[in-house]
Scaffold this motif. Structure first.
Motif, PDB file in Angstrom:
ATOM      1  N   GLU A  63       0.837  -1.209   0.000  1.00  0.00           N
ATOM      2  CA  GLU A  63       0.000   0.000   0.000  1.00  0.00           C
ATOM      3  C   GLU A  63       0.867   1.251   0.000  1.00  0.00           C
ATOM      4  O   GLU A  63       0.608   2.210  -0.744  1.00  0.00           O
ATOM      5  CB  GLU A  63      -0.908  -0.015   1.233  1.00  0.00           C
ATOM      6  N   LEU A  71       2.648   1.647  -3.410  1.00  0.00           N
ATOM      7  CA  LEU A  71       1.700   2.071  -4.440  1.00  0.00           C
ATOM      8  C   LEU A  71       1.394   3.552  -4.302  1.00  0.00           C
ATOM      9  O   LEU A  71       1.353   4.287  -5.301  1.00  0.00           O
ATOM     10  CB  LEU A  71       0.413   1.248  -4.338  1.00  0.00           C
ATOM     11  N   ASN A 109       2.129   6.480  -7.009  1.00  0.00           N
ATOM     12  CA  ASN A 109       1.066   7.354  -7.506  1.00  0.00           C
ATOM     13  C   ASN A 109       1.418   8.825  -7.322  1.00  0.00           C
ATOM     14  O   ASN A 109       1.184   9.654  -8.212  1.00  0.00           O
ATOM     15  CB  ASN A 109      -0.252   7.043  -6.795  1.00  0.00           C
ATOM     16  N   LEU A 114       1.464  10.412 -10.900  1.00  0.00           N
ATOM     17  CA  LEU A 114       0.118  10.852 -11.266  1.00  0.00           C
ATOM     18  C   LEU A 114      -0.131  12.301 -10.848  1.00  0.00           C
ATOM     19  O   LEU A 114       0.420  12.777  -9.866  1.00  0.00           O
ATOM     20  CB  LEU A 114      -0.936   9.950 -10.610  1.00  0.00           C
ATOM     21  N   GLU A 155      -5.594  12.624 -10.939  1.00  0.00           N
ATOM     22  CA  GLU A 155      -5.452  11.188 -11.190  1.00  0.00           C
ATOM     23  C   GLU A 155      -5.277  10.421  -9.877  1.00  0.00           C
ATOM     24  O   GLU A 155      -5.786   9.303  -9.733  1.00  0.00           O
ATOM     25  CB  GLU A 155      -4.262  10.931 -12.112  1.00  0.00           C
ATOM     26  N   ARG A 156      -4.572  11.027  -8.906  1.00  0.00           N
ATOM     27  CA  ARG A 156      -4.413  10.372  -7.604  1.00  0.00           C
ATOM     28  C   ARG A 156      -5.767  10.214  -6.915  1.00  0.00           C
ATOM     29  O   ARG A 156      -6.044   9.182  -6.306  1.00  0.00           O
ATOM     30  CB  ARG A 156      -3.447  11.166  -6.717  1.00  0.00           C
ATOM     31  N   GLN A 195      -8.710  10.054  -8.426  1.00  0.00           N
ATOM     32  CA  GLN A 195      -9.469   9.034  -9.149  1.00  0.00           C
ATOM     33  C   GLN A 195      -9.008   7.625  -8.782  1.00  0.00           C
ATOM     34  O   GLN A 195      -9.821   6.711  -8.633  1.00  0.00           O
ATOM     35  CB  GLN A 195      -9.346   9.248 -10.657  1.00  0.00           C
ATOM     36  N   GLU A 196      -7.694   7.451  -8.612  1.00  0.00           N
ATOM     37  CA  GLU A 196      -7.169   6.136  -8.235  1.00  0.00           C
ATOM     38  C   GLU A 196      -7.634   5.764  -6.832  1.00  0.00           C
ATOM     39  O   GLU A 196      -7.990   4.607  -6.565  1.00  0.00           O
ATOM     40  CB  GLU A 196      -5.645   6.144  -8.312  1.00  0.00           C
ATOM     41  N   TYR A 197      -7.664   6.749  -5.919  1.00  0.00           N
ATOM     42  CA  TYR A 197      -8.158   6.486  -4.569  1.00  0.00           C
ATOM     43  C   TYR A 197      -9.628   6.076  -4.622  1.00  0.00           C
ATOM     44  O   TYR A 197     -10.039   5.107  -3.960  1.00  0.00           O
ATOM     45  CB  TYR A 197      -7.991   7.723  -3.693  1.00  0.00           C
ATOM     46  N   ARG A 253     -11.236   4.750  -7.120  1.00  0.00           N
ATOM     47  CA  ARG A 253     -11.363   3.436  -7.761  1.00  0.00           C
ATOM     48  C   ARG A 253     -11.074   2.300  -6.786  1.00  0.00           C
ATOM     49  O   ARG A 253     -11.760   1.271  -6.804  1.00  0.00           O
ATOM     50  CB  ARG A 253     -10.400   3.354  -8.953  1.00  0.00           C
ATOM     51  N   THR A 254     -10.092   2.483  -5.930  1.00  0.00           N
ATOM     52  CA  THR A 254      -9.688   1.400  -5.033  1.00  0.00           C
ATOM     53  C   THR A 254     -10.456   1.380  -3.709  1.00  0.00           C
ATOM     54  O   THR A 254     -10.286   0.449  -2.923  1.00  0.00           O
ATOM     55  CB  THR A 254      -8.173   1.486  -4.736  1.00  0.00           C
TER      56      THR A 254
END
Length: 216
Positions: free
Chosen positions: A140, A143, A147, A151, A155-156, A158-160, A162-163
């Protein structure tokens, strides 16, 4: 076998103990000390000697570090049945390198260092589970570092999302200022990014902590 209740049930949900049977869980519970902490208290601070593993039975605790400039970097927010202190337990100096601040009044169960070592010798699977938790948290952390390096702030976020989305819904388990720290951006930047995703129709705000995720 006696039925597990209260703090005992909390211990049974901790990943490193969840594989134990009721009798074994009672043995773990017999070694536990309990403490109450108020909002704003610290479970520990950087530089403190660590002699115990702490399990959160109720409330919330945020774990953060300070960089060389004194800026906070959120590591994680702990909730029910989460644990902390495991890293410094196996650090040669047994020193905490982070801060654990209570966000909501908390009930904490602690198990001292020697009792943890004794339990690991008696039940080797506890050692395996602790190693698995190390690996998961290291992954974690790596990753998140990747990011932040590669990113953009949008984008960071959006990734948060998404996960951390479940059943098309994002429920924030921390204040947005802490989420901004976790994602290494200013709170104002986080607010703008949320608004941008809303304007683009990718998310819909339900309340300040809950969003419907439409297309991330």
């Amino acid at each position: 076998m006696a039925k597990l209740r209260g703090h005992q049930l909390c211990v049974s949900k901790v990943p490193i103990f969840s594989h134990l049977n009721d009798d074994e869980l009672h043995e773990v519970f017999s070694k536990i000390n309990h403490k109450h902490l108020n909002k704003g208290d610290y479970l520990y601070m950087a530089g403190d000697q660590n002699e115990s593993l702490s399990v959160l039975h109720a409330g919330k605790v945020r774990i953060y570090r300070l960089n060389a400039e004194g800026k906070e970097q959120l590591v994680r927010v702990l909730g029910h049945a989460d644990f902390t202190g495991e890293i410094s337990l196996f650090n040669e100096d047994n020193i905490h390198e982070s801060y654990a601040e209570v966000l909501e009044d908390a009930q904490v169960c602690t198990i001292n260092r020697q009792d943890i070592y004794d339990l690991m010798k008696k039940y080797p699977n506890i050692s395996i589970k602790i190693i698995e938790s190390f690996a998961e948290r290291l992954n974690e952390s790596e990753l998140l570092t990747t990011n932040i390096s590669l990113l953009s702030s949008n984008e960071r976020l959006q990734e948060y999302i998404r996960t951390h989305t479940q059943a098309d819904q994002l429920n924030l388990n921390m204040p947005k200022k802490d989420l901004a720290s976790y994602l290494s951006m200013q709170p104002e930047t986080l607010t703008r990014n949320f608004k941008k995703l809303e304007d683009e129709g990718l998310i819909r705000k339900i309340n300040n902590k809950t969003y419907e995720i439409i297309n991330i």
